[in-house]
Design an enzyme around this catalytic site. Sequence first.
Site, PDB file in Angstrom:
ATOM      1  N   TRP A   1      -2.866  -2.462  -1.559  1.00 49.89           N
ATOM      2  CA  TRP A   1      -2.501  -3.743  -1.828  1.00 49.89           C
ATOM      3  C   TRP A   1      -3.188  -4.725  -1.035  1.00 49.89           C
ATOM      4  CZ3 TRP A   1       0.160  -6.530  -5.575  1.00 49.89           C
ATOM      5  CH2 TRP A   1       0.321  -7.703  -5.335  1.00 49.89           C
TER       6      TRP A   1
ATOM      7  N   HIS B   1      25.714 -40.989 -10.009  1.00 45.48           N
ATOM      8  CA  HIS B   1      24.923 -41.825 -11.004  1.00 45.48           C
ATOM      9  C   HIS B   1      24.869 -40.979 -12.396  1.00 45.48           C
ATOM     10  CE1 HIS B   1      23.545 -44.375  -7.891  1.00 45.48           C
ATOM     11  NE2 HIS B   1      23.372 -43.402  -7.033  1.00 45.48           N
TER      12      HIS B   1
ATOM     13  N   GLU C   1      18.006 -17.314 -15.048  1.00 42.89           N
ATOM     14  CA  GLU C   1      17.143 -16.306 -15.249  1.00 42.89           C
ATOM     15  C   GLU C   1      17.675 -15.036 -15.284  1.00 42.89           C
ATOM     16  OE1 GLU C   1      14.403 -16.482 -11.684  1.00 42.89           O
ATOM     17  OE2 GLU C   1      12.945 -15.972 -13.457  1.00 42.89           O
TER      18      GLU C   1
ATOM     19  N   LYS D   1       6.702 -11.393 -15.969  1.00 38.99           N
ATOM     20  CA  LYS D   1       6.431 -11.480 -14.420  1.00 38.99           C
ATOM     21  C   LYS D   1       5.476 -12.625 -14.149  1.00 38.99           C
ATOM     22  CE  LYS D   1       7.144 -10.827  -9.905  1.00 38.99           C
ATOM     23  NZ  LYS D   1       8.114 -11.664  -9.557  1.00 38.99           N
TER      24      LYS D   1
ATOM     25  N   ASN E   1      -1.403   1.175   6.100  1.00 36.04           N
ATOM     26  CA  ASN E   1      -0.530   0.173   5.598  1.00 36.04           C
ATOM     27  C   ASN E   1      -0.046  -0.685   6.554  1.00 36.04           C
ATOM     28  OD1 ASN E   1      -0.590   1.904   3.514  1.00 36.04           O
ATOM     29  ND2 ASN E   1       1.560   2.187   3.186  1.00 36.04           N
ATOM     30  N   GLY E   2      -0.233  -1.987   6.293  1.00 35.88           N
ATOM     31  CA  GLY E   2       0.295  -3.186   7.186  1.00 35.88           C
ATOM     32  C   GLY E   2      -0.937  -4.089   7.506  1.00 35.88           C
TER      33      GLY E   2
ATOM     34  N   CYS F   1       1.049  -1.134  -0.032  1.00 33.37           N
ATOM     35  CA  CYS F   1      -0.248  -0.134  -0.011  1.00 33.37           C
ATOM     36  C   CYS F   1       0.666   1.281  -0.194  1.00 33.37           C
ATOM     37  CB  CYS F   1      -0.674   0.071   1.169  1.00 33.37           C
ATOM     38  SG  CYS F   1      -1.862  -1.389   1.571  1.00 33.37           S
TER      39      CYS F   1
ATOM     40  N   ARG G   1       4.900   0.768  -6.497  1.00 39.24           N
ATOM     41  CA  ARG G   1       4.716  -0.256  -5.486  1.00 39.24           C
ATOM     42  C   ARG G   1       3.698  -1.440  -5.834  1.00 39.24           C
ATOM     43  NH1 ARG G   1       6.410   2.381  -0.395  1.00 39.24           N
ATOM     44  NH2 ARG G   1       4.718   0.941   0.570  1.00 39.24           N
TER      45      ARG G   1
ATOM     46  N   GLU H   1      16.465 -23.648  -6.603  1.00 37.87           N
ATOM     47  CA  GLU H   1      16.067 -22.394  -6.847  1.00 37.87           C
ATOM     48  C   GLU H   1      17.518 -21.568  -7.183  1.00 37.87           C
ATOM     49  OE1 GLU H   1      13.658 -20.800  -7.319  1.00 37.87           O
ATOM     50  OE2 GLU H   1      13.959 -18.667  -6.477  1.00 37.87           O
TER      51      GLU H   1
ATOM     52  N   LYS I   1      17.891 -18.931 -10.288  1.00 37.29           N
ATOM     53  CA  LYS I   1      17.996 -17.529 -10.224  1.00 37.29           C
ATOM     54  C   LYS I   1      19.093 -17.207 -11.226  1.00 37.29           C
ATOM     55  CE  LYS I   1      15.102 -16.287  -8.832  1.00 37.29           C
ATOM     56  NZ  LYS I   1      14.006 -16.881  -8.454  1.00 37.29           N
TER      57      LYS I   1
END
Length: 617
Positions: A74, A511, A495, A612, A100-101, A2, A27, A488, A492
């Site tokens: 948000w 193996h 990407e 995205k 916000n929060g 937010c 944001r 991951e 990263k």
Amino acid sequence: MCGIIGVTGRSDAVECILGGLKRLEYRGYDSAGVVTADANDLDVVKRAGKLENLVRALDDNPLASQVGIGHTRWATHGEPNDRNAHPHTDPSGRVAVVHNGILENYQELKASLGDVRFASDTDSEVAAHLAARELERMDEPDLLLAVRRVVAQLRGAYSICFVAVDDPDTIVVAKHEAPLIVAHADGVGYCASDVAALIDHTRDVAALLDGQIARITPDGVDVMDVDGTPVEPHRFHVDWDLDAAEKQGYDHFMLKEIHEQPQAVADTLLDRLNAPPDGGPARLHLDEMRIDEHELARIDKVFILACGTSLHAGMIGKLAIEHWAGIPVDVEVASEFRYRDPIVDPHTLVIAISQSGETIDTIAAASHGRDQRAPVIALCNVVGSTLAREADGVLYTHAGPEIAVASTKAFTTQIVGCLLIGLYLAQVRGRMYASETEDILTRLQQIPAAIEQTLLLDGEVRELAERYQDTNYTMFIGRHAGLPIAMEGALKLKEISYLHAEAFPAGEMKHGPIALIEPGSLVVALAPAGHVFGKMVSNIQEVRARGASVLAIGTDGSTADLKEHAHHVLTLPEPPNELAGSVLSVIPLQLFSYHIATLRGEDVDQPRNLAKTVTVE
Ligand code: M6R
């Protein structure tokens, strides 16, 4: 996340607010609104969707005042719609609030107001009701005093701003664990969640510290604690340009988001235990669980479906659910699941994980499960997204908007979400005492501080990135919770740096994959403390013997063996438990790829060929 901007003392307050909200658009948000104040009333205009919708509504219903607050929301509690957009007022329209929060105790506070009708599903609205109640009780209404009394009752994370008809020139704000900036320039008082909103008006600002409250008027800004004792905020001069201000001084959104992880994880863990009214033991709850607990108790098999980074989080979810709840779990690439004939029935639970909630493969895989009458839980970051709407139960990862294409804070909050789901399933199946669940949850609260500590490795990681920036092939190896993190780490690096990277279960090396190792190869070994540590040390020795340079990720207190065999060791703080340790292990890998990509001059936030949100197959 937010955004907030408040202005007092400008004849063009509304235009100034809209300009500030525009600056905060980066944001991410799903609705926007504005309130203006004068001695007669408060005027609120708010709309779901983009700022243009609010601007059009204000064209139809222009507001003129010297005082106002604007907000971009948000969603965290309640769908993103007009009703839930901020500002919120009390029923008499005396006080308006933007927030916000997350107010952790909003349900308790709502109950304390008795039989009062709420106009929204948000946690924030209750603050306006509480402030109005305080004003009503005063012979000489004083907004600052009312807010101090309200703030004393709030638990959770907030930057919160109030206006009231009683004191129409004044904005009163408070901060706890969510940023809030205040400023005064040329007879105008300002507040904002982010300097980007104020940069056109002043560059001399003050960041409130946790527990501080400020009264903002055209005459100045007074900062105090909850008792009214004057205190000093953190004053600073902004010399960044606008682009840097949006990134809060970071060079890229990805780096900013990496550094937001302590807060994102703290927000995801916030408000998870409900004490039942009959005084029984506190119970873990998910955000919107519409699946009956008895139905969940009968689940005999789980499919976790996701893509990319979310799939890696799902692999930790499998470990958590099998360990705590004792249910067999398959983790599957969503785009594969939907085109085969999985054995699914009403006793199968589907858990679909998606940051955006709009990934078509994951949505379609979840419906493939639902078509066969499996209940679906969505683990999602975007409230009201398609996946969240279509699921039977939702757990939100309160990470805030993630702008960089490479997912970072969404991933670590998804891991935390998976741990919560594992504990929740254990709870409904009676596999754990309430006190055990509470104990694990309490220990998980240590993760944000441990992430802060892990982020201090940044300098060391950058030096390693400088050294290995031209390595054409990097192999990541791990076991147990280290395997998804290895995967991951490899994703990263691919990407954003476009370098070849692959991940293997360390036990599979002999193996086949070990044939790829030759002098000069880089192997990143996930070797945190835990029951597979000894095995990882052997795997490190194997690759080193074949000429690889080894970078090991270990845990404080158990790195002696690593230092003997690996060329470099990055030491993580001790985590609250082995699975939660994966949240820490991924952080140096995020930083490593980030630094390699920037050193190679790549566009970190928008890597080539990637979007995205992947809304096509
Ligand atoms: O929004 P989702 O979590 O469903 O997205 C899934 C993947 O597209 C996503 O995680 C992708 O792999 C990221 N770019 C990884 O950094």
